[in-house]
Write a protein that holds these residues in place. Sequence first.
Motif, PDB file in Angstrom:
ATOM      1  N   THR A 101       0.825  -1.208   0.000  1.00 38.59           N
ATOM      2  CA  THR A 101       0.000   0.000   0.000  1.00 38.59           C
ATOM      3  C   THR A 101       0.858   1.256   0.000  1.00 38.59           C
ATOM      4  O   THR A 101       1.704   1.457   0.874  1.00 38.59           O
ATOM      5  CB  THR A 101      -0.932   0.016   1.224  1.00 38.59           C
ATOM      6  OG1 THR A 101      -1.911  -1.011   1.060  1.00 38.59           O
ATOM      7  CG2 THR A 101      -1.631   1.350   1.357  1.00 38.59           C
ATOM      8  N   ASP A 123      -2.994   5.208  -0.826  1.00 34.10           N
ATOM      9  CA  ASP A 123      -3.284   4.993  -2.251  1.00 34.10           C
ATOM     10  C   ASP A 123      -3.139   6.212  -3.161  1.00 34.10           C
ATOM     11  O   ASP A 123      -2.727   6.067  -4.311  1.00 34.10           O
ATOM     12  CB  ASP A 123      -4.696   4.418  -2.458  1.00 34.10           C
ATOM     13  CG  ASP A 123      -4.927   3.132  -1.689  1.00 34.10           C
ATOM     14  OD1 ASP A 123      -3.944   2.399  -1.462  1.00 34.10           O
ATOM     15  OD2 ASP A 123      -6.079   2.868  -1.303  1.00 34.10           O
ATOM     16  N   PRO A 166     -11.710   3.789  -3.931  1.00 35.12           N
ATOM     17  CA  PRO A 166     -11.453   2.357  -4.128  1.00 35.12           C
ATOM     18  C   PRO A 166     -10.726   2.064  -5.429  1.00 35.12           C
ATOM     19  O   PRO A 166      -9.996   1.072  -5.523  1.00 35.12           O
ATOM     20  CB  PRO A 166     -12.862   1.746  -4.129  1.00 35.12           C
ATOM     21  CG  PRO A 166     -13.771   2.878  -4.494  1.00 35.12           C
ATOM     22  CD  PRO A 166     -13.138   4.104  -3.895  1.00 35.12           C
ATOM     23  N   GLU A 167     -10.877   2.939  -6.415  1.00 39.69           N
ATOM     24  CA  GLU A 167     -10.218   2.711  -7.706  1.00 39.69           C
ATOM     25  C   GLU A 167      -8.705   2.853  -7.609  1.00 39.69           C
ATOM     26  O   GLU A 167      -7.969   2.357  -8.469  1.00 39.69           O
ATOM     27  CB  GLU A 167     -10.766   3.681  -8.763  1.00 39.69           C
ATOM     28  CG  GLU A 167     -10.364   5.140  -8.585  1.00 39.69           C
ATOM     29  CD  GLU A 167     -11.121   5.885  -7.485  1.00 39.69           C
ATOM     30  OE1 GLU A 167     -10.776   7.048  -7.213  1.00 39.69           O
ATOM     31  OE2 GLU A 167     -12.068   5.292  -6.905  1.00 39.69           O
ATOM     32  N   ALA A 169      -6.921   1.749  -4.995  1.00 42.46           N
ATOM     33  CA  ALA A 169      -6.386   0.674  -4.150  1.00 42.46           C
ATOM     34  C   ALA A 169      -5.732  -0.406  -4.993  1.00 42.46           C
ATOM     35  O   ALA A 169      -6.187  -0.698  -6.104  1.00 42.46           O
ATOM     36  CB  ALA A 169      -7.502   0.074  -3.311  1.00 42.46           C
ATOM     37  N   PRO A 170      -4.666  -1.017  -4.486  1.00 43.55           N
ATOM     38  CA  PRO A 170      -4.065  -2.139  -5.213  1.00 43.55           C
ATOM     39  C   PRO A 170      -5.035  -3.318  -5.264  1.00 43.55           C
ATOM     40  O   PRO A 170      -5.815  -3.523  -4.320  1.00 43.55           O
ATOM     41  CB  PRO A 170      -2.820  -2.478  -4.382  1.00 43.55           C
ATOM     42  CG  PRO A 170      -3.104  -1.930  -3.025  1.00 43.55           C
ATOM     43  CD  PRO A 170      -3.962  -0.723  -3.230  1.00 43.55           C
ATOM     44  N   PRO A 171      -5.033  -4.070  -6.343  1.00 50.16           N
ATOM     45  CA  PRO A 171      -5.970  -5.192  -6.462  1.00 50.16           C
ATOM     46  C   PRO A 171      -5.716  -6.250  -5.389  1.00 50.16           C
ATOM     47  O   PRO A 171      -4.585  -6.478  -4.975  1.00 50.16           O
ATOM     48  CB  PRO A 171      -5.683  -5.738  -7.866  1.00 50.16           C
ATOM     49  CG  PRO A 171      -4.305  -5.264  -8.199  1.00 50.16           C
ATOM     50  CD  PRO A 171      -4.144  -3.939  -7.519  1.00 50.16           C
ATOM     51  N   GLN A 172      -6.785  -6.834  -4.939  1.00 51.37           N
ATOM     52  CA  GLN A 172      -6.737  -7.953  -3.989  1.00 51.37           C
ATOM     53  C   GLN A 172      -6.270  -7.556  -2.582  1.00 51.37           C
ATOM     54  O   GLN A 172      -5.978  -8.436  -1.780  1.00 51.37           O
ATOM     55  CB  GLN A 172      -5.835  -9.081  -4.523  1.00 51.37           C
ATOM     56  CG  GLN A 172      -6.107  -9.499  -5.940  1.00 51.37           C
ATOM     57  CD  GLN A 172      -7.554  -9.924  -6.156  1.00 51.37           C
ATOM     58  OE1 GLN A 172      -8.110 -10.619  -5.330  1.00 51.37           O
ATOM     59  NE2 GLN A 172      -8.142  -9.493  -7.272  1.00 51.37           N
ATOM     60  N   ARG A 173      -6.161  -6.262  -2.284  1.00 49.87           N
ATOM     61  CA  ARG A 173      -5.771  -5.911  -0.914  1.00 49.87           C
ATOM     62  C   ARG A 173      -6.926  -6.251   0.035  1.00 49.87           C
ATOM     63  O   ARG A 173      -8.047  -5.776  -0.157  1.00 49.87           O
ATOM     64  CB  ARG A 173      -5.430  -4.429  -0.808  1.00 49.87           C
ATOM     65  CG  ARG A 173      -4.918  -4.050   0.602  1.00 49.87           C
ATOM     66  CD  ARG A 173      -4.536  -2.579   0.704  1.00 49.87           C
ATOM     67  NE  ARG A 173      -5.682  -1.714   0.476  1.00 49.87           N
ATOM     68  CZ  ARG A 173      -5.600  -0.426   0.131  1.00 49.87           C
ATOM     69  NH1 ARG A 173      -4.423   0.130  -0.055  1.00 49.87           N
ATOM     70  NH2 ARG A 173      -6.684   0.287  -0.059  1.00 49.87           N
ATOM     71  N   TRP A 176      -8.472  -2.301   4.752  1.00 49.33           N
ATOM     72  CA  TRP A 176      -8.525  -0.855   4.593  1.00 49.33           C
ATOM     73  C   TRP A 176      -8.022  -0.248   5.889  1.00 49.33           C
ATOM     74  O   TRP A 176      -8.160  -0.840   6.961  1.00 49.33           O
ATOM     75  CB  TRP A 176      -9.964  -0.406   4.279  1.00 49.33           C
ATOM     76  CG  TRP A 176     -10.194   1.075   4.291  1.00 49.33           C
ATOM     77  CD1 TRP A 176     -11.086   1.770   5.057  1.00 49.33           C
ATOM     78  CD2 TRP A 176      -9.520   2.056   3.489  1.00 49.33           C
ATOM     79  NE1 TRP A 176     -11.011   3.109   4.785  1.00 49.33           N
ATOM     80  CE2 TRP A 176     -10.054   3.316   3.829  1.00 49.33           C
ATOM     81  CE3 TRP A 176      -8.514   1.992   2.522  1.00 49.33           C
ATOM     82  CZ2 TRP A 176      -9.617   4.503   3.237  1.00 49.33           C
ATOM     83  CZ3 TRP A 176      -8.071   3.166   1.938  1.00 49.33           C
ATOM     84  CH2 TRP A 176      -8.628   4.400   2.292  1.00 49.33           C
TER      85      TRP A 176
END
Length: 218
Positions: A101, A123, A166-167, A169-173, A176
Amino acid sequence: MSLPALEDITAPIDGVVRIETSPREKATPIIMEMMRSVYPHDQVFGEFCTVNTYIDCPPDELYGYLADTRSLEEWTYSLRGFMRTEDPDLWLAYDRLGSETKIFTRTVTNRAAMTVDYHCAWDQGHHLWMVYLMRVVDARVVLNKPGSVVLWTNCHHPFYDDNPYPEAAPPQRPVWVGDFWDMFGAGHELELRNLKQIAEYRHRNGLPITPAWMEESR
């Protein structure tokens, strides 16, 4: 009856307790009710999270250390790899609590008041809504001994409950940052202990509180 400093208020205000309207006999039960042996976690750390400590280290030197964003690399639990962005006042690092992150930080300082506010966000670096408010106080003023008192407060911004970006954020994290809010009190206490140990070690051994690698790269 007009009360001192409240001449502009014509009627009593609910919740205001002053000796003019609440003599000691009436105020004592109110205060005793506030003094509990056990406090609900949400009451202590629901909307605000505040920790503080004494550090045996000169306040000016401690302030100078905290005012350098890269000090977070040393005394925080999980912020690592600070590097400048195209905006020289905005730093990019990684919060290892969130795996890969990104965390962005802009440090806002006031030397006269010795305040250091870290404006951060996971992010993305456009809206720095996570604000860490810190103040260094000369312990000679408040404790009558050399050293520093550090006060640190966080406010429970609504974005802790709902990721506004949310867009980004790294995938699959899987987590939060707000998932950790209930742990902020203990986590910040841990980090404040880190700060205390690092600063006191350097001061005790005659070392600069701000290490040479920070000074040389400024």
